[in-house]
Design an enzyme around this catalytic site. Structure first.
Site, mmCIF file in Angstrom:
data_model
loop_
_atom_site.group_PDB
_atom_site.id
_atom_site.type_symbol
_atom_site.label_atom_id
_atom_site.label_comp_id
_atom_site.label_asym_id
_atom_site.label_seq_id
_atom_site.Cartn_x
_atom_site.Cartn_y
_atom_site.Cartn_z
ATOM 1 N N SER A 7 13.886 -7.394 6.501
ATOM 2 C CA SER A 7 14.203 -7.150 7.984
ATOM 3 C C SER A 7 14.394 -5.769 8.115
ATOM 4 C CB SER A 7 15.439 -8.358 8.353
ATOM 5 O OG SER A 7 15.642 -8.168 9.370
ATOM 6 N N TYR A 22 9.333 -3.653 18.306
ATOM 7 C CA TYR A 22 9.636 -3.727 16.790
ATOM 8 C C TYR A 22 11.085 -4.386 16.540
ATOM 9 C CZ TYR A 22 10.880 -2.059 12.049
ATOM 10 O OH TYR A 22 11.351 -1.870 10.844
ATOM 11 N N SER A 66 0.862 -1.220 0.020
ATOM 12 C CA SER A 66 0.185 0.150 -0.096
ATOM 13 C C SER A 66 0.793 1.238 0.090
ATOM 14 C CB SER A 66 -0.945 -0.033 1.412
ATOM 15 O OG SER A 66 -0.158 -0.214 2.491
ATOM 16 N N LYS A 94 12.004 -8.103 14.452
ATOM 17 C CA LYS A 94 12.949 -8.064 13.237
ATOM 18 C C LYS A 94 14.324 -9.016 13.875
ATOM 19 C CE LYS A 94 11.036 -5.507 10.182
ATOM 20 N NZ LYS A 94 10.383 -6.167 9.135
#
Length: 284
Positions: A133, A147, A13, A151
């Protein structure tokens, strides 16, 4: 990978997913661009790119999207796991629901997408999974625990998966962007919940404001070391199309330098670097 490939990309998007879909389409690949809200892909569809709804937190949505691509092309040649967002909050402040949602999108959705495309890739005897990543997978600053943890998980999963599927002719590549000039900074600020910080009741109030300001106004700019989206796109395209891809592609001087510093510096020295680079809560 010089001949046209069927490429399924999640999270198109905006940002790197959108730009990668456009770049690969221009190169003649059969791109299937997906997003939770298919209406956000209307301009890609207008340029001839196949688009569809795909929510990486919804099993039926993921299975239907992969089945549709396989029904048309036999199997997915390349999966680009790009869908992700950043939750940036102090560990004490995050709700269990927020933490689960972060891992549902950034980790569990990525794993499930790989599981869904792998049977077709194994039957074909070839395929490639490109996991987006981040430099975040190699260190963790204040405010970034969840967050960055997601990762870290992507890095570990990719390392195991690369070894597991290589005998079937399937390659696994990790892309590690540093700060990129996209909408990610604004998204990160949007995940700092709780409305206006009230220092009288929130011990992290000033910290949250300073962190939001850093992400919104400095971290994702050229002055902050961020790279243009076009630079990141070129690396993702290389990860998709290189005949002999590397296991990892880092994007940007800041990403390479920070990950090198984390590897070489003692913890105390790296912590000092983080304290100079990020805001911190202040005891009262």
């Amino acid at each position: 990978m010089t001949s046209p490939q069927t490429v399924l990309i999640t999270g198109c998007s905006s940002g790197m997913g959108r730009e990668a879909a456009l770049a690969l389409h221009r190169l003649g690949h059969r791109v299937h661009a997906t997003a939770r809200r298919p209406e956000s892909l209307a301009d890609l569809a207008a340029q001839g790119i196949a688009t569809s709804a795909l929510d990486v937190t919804d099993e039926r949505s993921m299975a239907d999207a992969v089945a549709a691509v396989e029904a048309e092309h036999g199997h997915v040649d390349v999966l680009v796991n790009n869908a992700a967002y950043g939750l940036h909050l102090p560990v004490e402040s995050a709700t269990p629901e927020e933490v689960r949602a972060q891992f549902d999108t950034n980790v569990f959705g990525l794993v499930r997408m790989a599981q869904l495309v792998l049977p077709g890739m194994r039957r074909a005897g070839r395929g490639r999974i490109v996991n987006i990543s981040s430099m975040a997978g190699r260190f963790s600053p204040p405010g970034g625990a969840f967050y960055h943890a997601s990762k870290h998980a992507v890095e570990a999963i990719s390392d195991s998966l690369r070894l597991e599927v290589a005998p079937f002719g399937v390659e696994v590549v990790v892309v590690q962007p540093g700060p990129t000039i996209t909408g990610f900074g604004a998204t990160a600020v949007g995940t700092m919940h709780g409305g206006p910080a009230d220092d009288r009741t929130d011990p992290y109030g000033a910290f949250r404001r300073e962190l939001a300001d850093m992400y919104a106004n400095r971290a994702f700019t050229r002055r902050g070391g961020a790279v243009p989206a076009e630079t990141a796109t070129r690396v993702i395209v290389r990860a998709v199309t290189a005949p002999r891809p590397r296991a990892r592609y880092a994007i940007g001087t800041l990403a390479r330098g920070t990950m090198l510093a984390k590897r070489l510096l003692p913890d105390a020295a790296f912590d000092a670097l983080m304290r100079r680079s990020f805001p911190l809560p202040k005891a009262v």
